[in-house]
Motif scaffolding. Sequence first.
Motif, mmCIF file in Angstrom:
data_model
loop_
_atom_site.group_PDB
_atom_site.id
_atom_site.type_symbol
_atom_site.label_atom_id
_atom_site.label_comp_id
_atom_site.label_asym_id
_atom_site.label_seq_id
_atom_site.Cartn_x
_atom_site.Cartn_y
_atom_site.Cartn_z
ATOM 1 N N LEU A 65 0.824 -1.194 0.000
ATOM 2 C CA LEU A 65 0.000 0.000 0.000
ATOM 3 C C LEU A 65 0.865 1.253 0.000
ATOM 4 N N ASP A 66 0.381 2.294 -0.694
ATOM 5 C CA ASP A 66 1.121 3.555 -0.689
ATOM 6 C C ASP A 66 0.152 4.729 -0.698
ATOM 7 N N GLY A 67 0.689 5.906 -0.556
ATOM 8 C CA GLY A 67 -0.108 7.126 -0.601
ATOM 9 C C GLY A 67 -0.948 7.378 0.630
ATOM 10 N N LEU A 68 -0.674 6.668 1.734
ATOM 11 C CA LEU A 68 -1.488 6.862 2.932
ATOM 12 C C LEU A 68 -1.016 8.101 3.691
ATOM 13 N N PRO A 69 -1.953 8.911 4.197
ATOM 14 C CA PRO A 69 -1.564 10.180 4.829
ATOM 15 C C PRO A 69 -1.152 10.051 6.289
ATOM 16 N N VAL A 70 -1.228 8.854 6.860
ATOM 17 C CA VAL A 70 -0.818 8.632 8.248
ATOM 18 C C VAL A 70 0.144 7.457 8.290
ATOM 19 N N ALA A 71 0.827 7.314 9.405
ATOM 20 C CA ALA A 71 1.812 6.237 9.543
ATOM 21 C C ALA A 71 1.127 4.889 9.744
ATOM 22 N N VAL A 72 1.762 3.843 9.254
ATOM 23 C CA VAL A 72 1.336 2.473 9.499
ATOM 24 C C VAL A 72 2.555 1.707 10.007
ATOM 25 N N PRO A 73 2.344 0.568 10.666
ATOM 26 C CA PRO A 73 3.499 -0.148 11.231
ATOM 27 C C PRO A 73 4.490 -0.578 10.157
ATOM 28 N N ALA A 74 5.755 -0.273 10.380
ATOM 29 C CA ALA A 74 6.820 -0.754 9.504
ATOM 30 C C ALA A 74 7.235 -2.140 9.976
ATOM 31 N N VAL A 75 7.198 -3.107 9.067
ATOM 32 C CA VAL A 75 7.581 -4.476 9.425
ATOM 33 C C VAL A 75 9.103 -4.557 9.428
ATOM 34 N N VAL A 76 9.684 -4.775 10.598
ATOM 35 C CA VAL A 76 11.136 -4.818 10.750
ATOM 36 C C VAL A 76 11.655 -6.246 10.638
ATOM 37 N N ALA A 77 10.884 -7.208 11.151
ATOM 38 C CA ALA A 77 11.304 -8.608 11.089
ATOM 39 C C ALA A 77 10.087 -9.499 11.323
ATOM 40 N N ALA A 113 -11.224 10.649 7.369
ATOM 41 C CA ALA A 113 -11.796 10.603 6.020
ATOM 42 C C ALA A 113 -10.701 10.575 4.962
ATOM 43 N N GLU A 114 -9.671 11.379 5.154
ATOM 44 C CA GLU A 114 -8.559 11.394 4.199
ATOM 45 C C GLU A 114 -7.866 10.040 4.138
ATOM 46 N N PHE A 115 -7.721 9.390 5.301
ATOM 47 C CA PHE A 115 -7.119 8.057 5.329
ATOM 48 C C PHE A 115 -7.982 7.053 4.580
ATOM 49 N N VAL A 116 -9.281 7.041 4.859
ATOM 50 C CA VAL A 116 -10.191 6.081 4.211
ATOM 51 C C VAL A 116 -10.148 6.254 2.698
ATOM 52 N N LEU A 117 -10.189 7.498 2.221
ATOM 53 C CA LEU A 117 -10.181 7.742 0.776
ATOM 54 C C LEU A 117 -8.838 7.380 0.156
ATOM 55 N N ALA A 118 -7.740 7.670 0.856
ATOM 56 C CA ALA A 118 -6.423 7.332 0.316
ATOM 57 C C ALA A 118 -6.227 5.821 0.247
ATOM 58 N N LEU A 119 -6.676 5.113 1.254
ATOM 59 C CA LEU A 119 -6.580 3.651 1.228
ATOM 60 C C LEU A 119 -7.434 3.090 0.099
ATOM 61 N N ARG A 120 -8.626 3.633 -0.054
ATOM 62 C CA ARG A 120 -9.544 3.173 -1.095
ATOM 63 C C ARG A 120 -8.968 3.392 -2.486
ATOM 64 N N ALA A 121 -8.110 4.388 -2.633
ATOM 65 C CA ALA A 121 -7.567 4.733 -3.953
ATOM 66 C C ALA A 121 -6.482 3.768 -4.422
ATOM 67 N N ASN A 122 -5.969 2.914 -3.514
ATOM 68 C CA ASN A 122 -4.957 1.946 -3.922
ATOM 69 C C ASN A 122 -5.560 0.957 -4.917
ATOM 70 N N THR A 123 -4.751 0.538 -5.870
ATOM 71 C CA THR A 123 -5.251 -0.339 -6.932
ATOM 72 C C THR A 123 -4.538 -1.685 -6.981
ATOM 73 N N VAL A 124 -3.615 -1.950 -6.066
ATOM 74 C CA VAL A 124 -2.924 -3.238 -6.075
ATOM 75 C C VAL A 124 -3.895 -4.342 -5.682
ATOM 76 N N ASP A 125 -3.596 -5.561 -6.124
ATOM 77 C CA ASP A 125 -4.441 -6.690 -5.794
ATOM 78 C C ASP A 125 -4.253 -7.058 -4.325
ATOM 79 N N GLY A 126 -5.233 -7.760 -3.767
ATOM 80 C CA GLY A 126 -5.133 -8.163 -2.370
ATOM 81 C C GLY A 126 -6.190 -9.177 -2.017
ATOM 82 N N PRO A 127 -6.188 -9.667 -0.788
ATOM 83 C CA PRO A 127 -7.179 -10.649 -0.349
ATOM 84 C C PRO A 127 -8.527 -9.995 -0.083
ATOM 85 N N ARG A 128 -9.529 -10.796 0.153
ATOM 86 C CA ARG A 128 -10.818 -10.273 0.577
ATOM 87 C C ARG A 128 -10.695 -9.778 2.012
#
Length: 283
Positions: A65-77, A113-128
């Motif tokens: 996922l990209d383009g999100l306006p807030v931080a999300v957890p960075a996977v370190v290991a 609202a900005e987060f929800v719309l930015a997440l919704r705008a992603n177009t990569v494939d993913g699970p249900r």
Amino acid sequence: MPAVDPALVRRLLRAQFPRWADLPVTPLASGGTVNAVFRLGDDLTVRLPRTAEDVAGEARILGALDGLPVAVPAVVALGEPGEGYPWPWAVHGWLDGSPAVEGRAGPAARELAEFVLALRANTVDGPRAYRGKALSTVDGATLQAIEELSGTDEPFDAGKARAAWAEALDAPQWTGPPCWLHSDLMPSNLLLRDGRLTGVLDWATAGLGDPAADLIPAWNLLTAKTRQDFRELVAADDATWARARGWALSMAVIQLPYHRHTNPVISANARYVLTELECVPAP
């Protein structure tokens, strides 16, 4: 399975990631029921699922996922089962902020609202997404929970709840392309700093589906005024808004009977939702 505590975390680290094994390990208080989370030093967290979860799949989602306006957890290991602990686990980067509290996050409505719309705008494939399917799939569980809750001493108007649920089920279903959803936007998964949304946690349920599922914070977090602001910002049509109300109702009536004596954070949130949905008798 051994006790999920700092001693287990330290054993897992010593066996798999010894460079972190001597850092302080501090349990983090949380209303969540799916994961035990520990702060590791100043900059990391360790998350141990309490049930089998696709930790690697969540990591792939966070990386895609990209383009999100807030931080999300960075996977370190990513850790493997070990030391008697049976499931994969993860080390994430630390995110500053405090979990949101229902009714006290008005200024965050715009950022949400900005987060929800930015997440919704992603177009990569993913699970249900966990809640990405039709509302009718939880009809039986919701009606059963309404009956169970009506048999308790909780202030609860079962008739209003049934009517609200029927209205949500009658709303037209989503016919557009599946959208990216977090699908578990509980206040405990939303981090605030100075009243503003700065981070979103716990992506295990994220995926594609009906956008209504990410509008649940309108009732589990916001107030009547900020709820309307949020709706306008996400441009929710009547049908999507009705389905979102249904998801909020379903979650609350299922959570409250189960958690009302064991989890004060989740039960308080469920009561807040039922009050906002006017399913609690007037005083």
